[in-house]
Design a protein around this motif. Structure first.
Motif, short mmCIF file in Angstrom:
data_model
loop_
_atom_site.label_atom_id
_atom_site.label_comp_id
_atom_site.label_asym_id
_atom_site.label_seq_id
_atom_site.Cartn_x
_atom_site.Cartn_y
_atom_site.Cartn_z
N GLY A 1 -35.72 -11.20 -5.18
CA GLY A 1 -36.67 -11.64 -4.17
C GLY A 1 -37.08 -13.09 -4.26
O GLY A 1 -37.93 -13.54 -3.49
N ARG A 2 -36.49 -13.85 -5.18
CA ARG A 2 -36.85 -15.26 -5.35
C ARG A 2 -35.68 -16.17 -4.94
O ARG A 2 -34.51 -15.86 -5.21
CB ARG A 2 -37.22 -15.56 -6.80
CG ARG A 2 -38.39 -14.78 -7.34
CD ARG A 2 -39.72 -15.24 -6.79
NE ARG A 2 -40.05 -16.59 -7.21
CZ ARG A 2 -40.63 -16.89 -8.37
NH1 ARG A 2 -40.91 -15.93 -9.25
NH2 ARG A 2 -40.93 -18.14 -8.66
N LYS A 3 -36.02 -17.30 -4.33
CA LYS A 3 -35.02 -18.32 -4.04
C LYS A 3 -34.91 -19.24 -5.25
O LYS A 3 -35.92 -19.74 -5.74
CB LYS A 3 -35.40 -19.12 -2.80
CG LYS A 3 -34.36 -20.16 -2.40
CD LYS A 3 -34.76 -20.87 -1.11
CE LYS A 3 -33.72 -21.93 -0.73
NZ LYS A 3 -34.10 -22.66 0.50
N ILE A 4 -33.69 -19.47 -5.73
CA ILE A 4 -33.48 -20.23 -6.95
C ILE A 4 -33.06 -21.66 -6.63
O ILE A 4 -32.06 -21.89 -5.95
CB ILE A 4 -32.42 -19.56 -7.85
CG1 ILE A 4 -32.84 -18.12 -8.17
CG2 ILE A 4 -32.21 -20.36 -9.12
CD1 ILE A 4 -34.18 -18.02 -8.88
N LYS A 5 -33.85 -22.63 -7.12
CA LYS A 5 -33.54 -24.04 -6.91
C LYS A 5 -32.38 -24.49 -7.80
O LYS A 5 -31.41 -25.08 -7.35
CB LYS A 5 -34.76 -24.91 -7.21
CG LYS A 5 -35.90 -24.81 -6.25
CD LYS A 5 -37.01 -25.79 -6.68
CE LYS A 5 -38.16 -25.78 -5.73
NZ LYS A 5 -39.22 -26.74 -6.14
N THR A 6 -32.56 -24.27 -9.09
CA THR A 6 -31.55 -24.71 -10.06
C THR A 6 -31.36 -23.63 -11.11
O THR A 6 -32.25 -22.80 -11.35
CB THR A 6 -31.99 -26.01 -10.78
OG1 THR A 6 -33.15 -25.75 -11.58
CG2 THR A 6 -32.30 -27.11 -9.79
N ILE A 7 -30.19 -23.65 -11.78
CA ILE A 7 -29.91 -22.72 -12.87
C ILE A 7 -29.45 -23.53 -14.07
O ILE A 7 -28.55 -24.38 -13.96
CB ILE A 7 -28.82 -21.70 -12.49
CG1 ILE A 7 -29.23 -20.88 -11.27
CG2 ILE A 7 -28.53 -20.76 -13.67
CD1 ILE A 7 -28.16 -19.94 -10.76
N THR A 8 -30.05 -23.28 -15.21
CA THR A 8 -29.66 -23.93 -16.46
C THR A 8 -29.38 -22.87 -17.51
O THR A 8 -30.23 -22.01 -17.78
CB THR A 8 -30.77 -24.88 -16.96
OG1 THR A 8 -31.06 -25.84 -15.94
CG2 THR A 8 -30.33 -25.61 -18.22
N PHE A 9 -28.20 -22.92 -18.09
CA PHE A 9 -27.76 -21.98 -19.12
C PHE A 9 -27.87 -22.67 -20.47
O PHE A 9 -27.24 -23.70 -20.70
CB PHE A 9 -26.32 -21.54 -18.84
CG PHE A 9 -25.79 -20.49 -19.78
CD1 PHE A 9 -26.51 -19.34 -20.05
CD2 PHE A 9 -24.56 -20.65 -20.38
CE1 PHE A 9 -26.02 -18.36 -20.90
CE2 PHE A 9 -24.05 -19.69 -21.24
CZ PHE A 9 -24.79 -18.53 -21.50
N VAL A 10 -28.70 -22.11 -21.37
CA VAL A 10 -28.91 -22.68 -22.69
C VAL A 10 -28.20 -21.78 -23.71
O VAL A 10 -28.54 -20.60 -23.84
CB VAL A 10 -30.41 -22.79 -23.01
CG1 VAL A 10 -30.61 -23.44 -24.38
CG2 VAL A 10 -31.14 -23.59 -21.93
N TRP A 11 -27.26 -22.33 -24.46
CA TRP A 11 -26.33 -21.56 -25.28
C TRP A 11 -26.39 -22.01 -26.74
O TRP A 11 -26.12 -23.15 -27.06
CB TRP A 11 -24.92 -21.76 -24.72
CG TRP A 11 -23.79 -21.03 -25.36
CD1 TRP A 11 -22.71 -21.59 -25.97
CD2 TRP A 11 -23.58 -19.61 -25.40
NE1 TRP A 11 -21.84 -20.62 -26.40
CE2 TRP A 11 -22.36 -19.38 -26.06
CE3 TRP A 11 -24.31 -18.51 -24.94
CZ2 TRP A 11 -21.84 -18.11 -26.28
CZ3 TRP A 11 -23.80 -17.24 -25.16
CH2 TRP A 11 -22.58 -17.05 -25.81
N MET A 12 -26.80 -21.09 -27.63
CA MET A 12 -26.84 -21.37 -29.07
C MET A 12 -25.98 -20.32 -29.76
O MET A 12 -26.44 -19.23 -30.12
CB MET A 12 -28.28 -21.31 -29.57
CG MET A 12 -28.47 -21.72 -31.03
SD MET A 12 -28.21 -23.47 -31.34
CE MET A 12 -26.87 -23.43 -32.53
N GLN A 13 -24.71 -20.65 -29.94
CA GLN A 13 -23.76 -19.67 -30.46
C GLN A 13 -22.53 -20.40 -30.98
O GLN A 13 -22.28 -21.54 -30.62
CB GLN A 13 -23.38 -18.67 -29.34
CG GLN A 13 -22.68 -17.41 -29.76
CD GLN A 13 -21.16 -17.60 -29.95
OE1 GLN A 13 -20.57 -18.49 -29.33
NE2 GLN A 13 -20.56 -16.79 -30.80
#
Length: 739
Positions: A119-131
């Motif tokens: 139900g939300r409009k997404i402006k930006t997506i950031t994927f944070v990866w510690m692996q």
């Protein structure tokens, strides 16, 4: 198959001590009041060092401070001691064996994400990866890049976005000294390269986060996991890199807060914010305006008040002195008008014209503006907005005002660079040059306020400033940056590297560096106004192209010997530490002549040549405005404020005492003539500020009597600077440079 067998066994053991630990974190939580605002989505995932991270302690706080609590969604889903095969569904080992897990942790993560964004409009997506620890430990680095590429493609396809930002936590320095895991450094190199090759990626250094104390020996050792404080710092670094990536690539400026005086407010002829509105829209930016008032809204949409607010007040001072100004009003207006509910993400500031135009506390104006900016960062809920500070427009109502504007603009440019070197999201916008270049068309007849065309030019500069700032955002990791050629902050000016730093805590130095220094490292020392004078810049940059350095260090504006300290410190530093030539070329204009000749008089054998453009040579003429005997028909303006400062600086009690002093450049020539220093002066035949007859003519006469080499070029101009064709200047400097 030995390595592969070992790999599958170790996947189920407590390799790092918290192998079975897993954690899911959601912000906002289910109990929070739902929001309908467009949101920035942050997805945090990985293995044990991601499970050890508590987002609410540092990451979430930084992110919500920046974008607002209702405009953020954070999903963390991590599990310790896991290979990337638990996320990437088409993983195959180095030996070619596929995974039996088929990305089960990825499916769990995606379920959490989809539930959170429903139900939300997404402006930006950031994927944070510690692996990556697991894969490095069992020698599966050979397939890691393809796996990480595949994971990002999975995420892009499942979320329907091709603009996902990626922040990678690079493996720490664990095991490097022992050699326990031979591929550990390979994984570190791969992660760093992967981030640096992708314009939408960044990496975070973790080498200083894992130095915990051994409980038996009480000595530090490099653990695979981080300390409690290390996880707090990790969250902050992840947030900072995420914010930088979003700002760098986003066209959304959020709520813009315009702060200033009449230069930002406008007048009956035109409104700067209306021109700004049109220019930003034309460039594809999304934004609104915020502030404590909505006056002067002509030219803005009348059916949408989100574009009408601002905090610009005609006649306003900076504050922080005997004149109340924005600095004192800041706290009161922070919760008024649209500011009450719409905190700024971007701030534009044009302020100082009234302080400078009214001669109010000139020497402290840049520092007072700095205090204002620093106070903005302390306002509650302000977060870390992008602040763009502009130079003030030219003021040609008289020579003193014109000069003071240039001094102020130079100082605030340096101040902005200083704050930026300390990690502030701040940039400088040059509004002076664009108005100066077409002065008669861009400025009104009062020679102080911009015309409608001037406002349009300024709006275009704001837009260019935003664009340039985004391009300049540095998302590399400071620990791993290449070493700069010189200390301090680094920026660009017309394609050249510019370094700014301070020596001994007080001496400001600016260096414009050539791509390849000429033999012997020749350099040009310039006193004042370098940024403000277009044609000076062009001549100087021609020298930079040829391998010269241009160094800007201010002495004392009144020519007091105390100012020599600054130049001495810079001279010693550059010649001893960087091999600059023991002799420099020198250049100045207007009152910059006073500090130039003062230092040159004390250091004649360190000077190759002197070039002066419409320079003050005789203090009796300027700033005293006292006609030289025999020149009664010459118009001399003078400047009472500058004359008063000169007397105060030298401790002269009366005009007579000051007029009889021997502190003018025309009185400081003998050592230069003895040392054989050549001088070139360019002056205007119609210069009423520093008339030729009272300045260059006397300089030429006296220098020749002393046996000195001097050439004077008289052009048909007033007190303007630079030459239409700078060839004579360039030839003069080249001729006397000992490369």
């Amino acid at each position: 198959m030995t390595n592969l067998k070992h790999y599958f066994i170790i996947s189920f053991l407590c390799l790092w001590g918290i192998a079975t630990a897993q954690e899911t974190y959601l912000y906002p939580s289910e109990r929070d009041k739902p929001s309908t605002k467009d949101a920035h989505l942050f997805i945090l995932s990985g293995q044990s060092n991601m499970t050890g991270l508590r987002p609410e302690v540092s990451f979430t706080r930084e992110i919500t401070n920046q974008f607002g609590r209702e405009s953020v969604i954070i999903v963390k889903d991590a599990k310790g001691a896991q290979s990337i095969q638990r996320w990437y569904k088409d993983w195959k080992s180095v030996e070619g064996v596929p995974s039996k897990f088929k990305g089960d942790l990825y499916d769990r993560l995606l379920t959490n994400v989809n539930n959170a964004i429903k139900g939300r409009k997404i402006k930006t997506i950031t994927f944070v990866w510690m692996q990556g620890e697991q894969d490095a430990a069992v020698n599966q680095v050979g397939v890691y890049k393809a796996s990480l590429d595949g994971l990002m493609t999975q995420l892009e396809n499942d979320l329907g976005r091709k603009d996902i930002n990626l922040v990678i936590g690079r493996l720490s320095d664990y095991s490097l000294a022992s050699g326990k895991h031979p591929q550990w450094q390979d994984m570190r190199d791969l992660q760093q390269a992967f981030a640096e090759e992708n314009p939408r990626a960044a990496w975070v250094n973790t080498d200083d986060l894992n130095n915990r104390l051994d409980p038996e020996t009480d000595k530090p050792f490099d653990d695979v996991h981080y300390t409690a404080s290390g996880y707090v710092i990790l969250g902050q670094r992840f947030a900072q890199k995420s914010i930088q990536l979003i700002h760098k690539h986003s066209k959304d400026l959020g709520a813009i807060w315009c702060i200033g005086d009449e230069m930002m407010l406008g007048n009956a002829e035109s409104t700067p914010r209306a021109a700004l509105y049109k220019a930003l829209k034309a460039s594809g930016y999304t934004f609104s305006f915020t502030g404590h008032q909505n006056s002067s809204s002509q030219g803005l949409p009348q059916d949408d008040e989100s574009y009408q607010f601002h905090s610009a007040v005609s006649g306003k001072y900076i504050g922080g002195s005997s004149k109340r100004g924005v600095l004192e009003d800041l706290g009161a207006i922070w919760n008024q008008g649209r500011l009450k509910d719409h905190k700024p993400q971007t701030i534009f500031i044009t302020l100082g014209s009234n302080d400078i135009g009214n001669g109010h506390d000139l020497n402290t104006a840049p520092e007072r503006l700095k205090k204002l900016i620093e106070k903005i960062y302390t306002l509650r809920f302000v977060g870390n907005p992008t602040i763009l500070v502009s130079s003030i427009p030219p003021n040609k109502s008289d020579e003193a005002h014109r000069t003071n504007v240039m001094l102020y603009n130079t100082a605030i440019s340096s101040m902005v660079n200083e704050l930026r070197s300390k990690g502030k999201n701040i940039g400088f916008v040059d509004q002076y040059t664009v108005l100066e270049d077409k002065f008669k068309k861009t400025m009104q007849k009062d020679m102080i306020h911009p015309t409608a065309l001037g406002n349009e030019k300024m709006a275009q500069q704001w837009v260019q400033g935003v664009t340039d700032y985004k391009k300049s955002i540095d998302i590399s990791t400071s620990v791993e940056k290449a070493v700069s050629l010189y200390p301090g902050s680094k920026s660009k000016f017309k394609g050249f590297d510019v370094y700014e730093f301070r020596l001994k805590g007080r001496v400001g130095v600016k260096i414009v560096a050539p791509e390849k220094p000429a033999k012997g490292k020749p350099w040009l020392w310039r006193s004042l106004f370098w940024e403000a004078i277009h044609r000076f810049n062009e001549a100087d940059l021609e020298l930079v192209k040829e391998g010269y350095h241009v160094v800007i260090v201010h002495g004392d504006v009144a020519g007091h010997p105390s100012g020599n300290y600054n130049i001495d410190v810079a001279y010693d530093y550059l010649t001893k530490n960087y091999g600059f030539s023991k002799k420099c070329s020198m250049a100045s204009m207007s009152r910059g002549n006073l500090s130039l000749f003062r230092w040159a008089n004390a250091n004649p054998y360190k000077v190759e040549s002197i070039y002066v453009d419409n320079g003050v040579c005789n203090l009796r003429s300027w700033p005293a405005g006292n006609r030289v005997p025999g020149n009664e028909n010459v118009t001399t303006n003078g400047d009472p404020a500058s004359w008063g400062y000169f007397k105060m600086k030298f401790k002269y009690a009366t005009d007579e005492e000051a007029l009889n002093s021997k502190q003018s450049p025309i009185d400081l020539l003998e050592p230069l003539a003895k040392a054989g220093v050549p001088i070139l002066t360019v002056c205007g035949s119609g210069d009423n500020a520093v008339p030729y007859e009272e300045n260059d003519a006397i300089l030429e006469e006296r220098y020749k009597k002393l046996g000195g080499d001097i050439k004077v070029i008289i052009e048909n101009k007033g007190h303007s600077h630079g030459m239409v064709d700078p060839t004579p200047v360039l030839e003069f400097i080249r001729k006397h440079t000992n490369k």
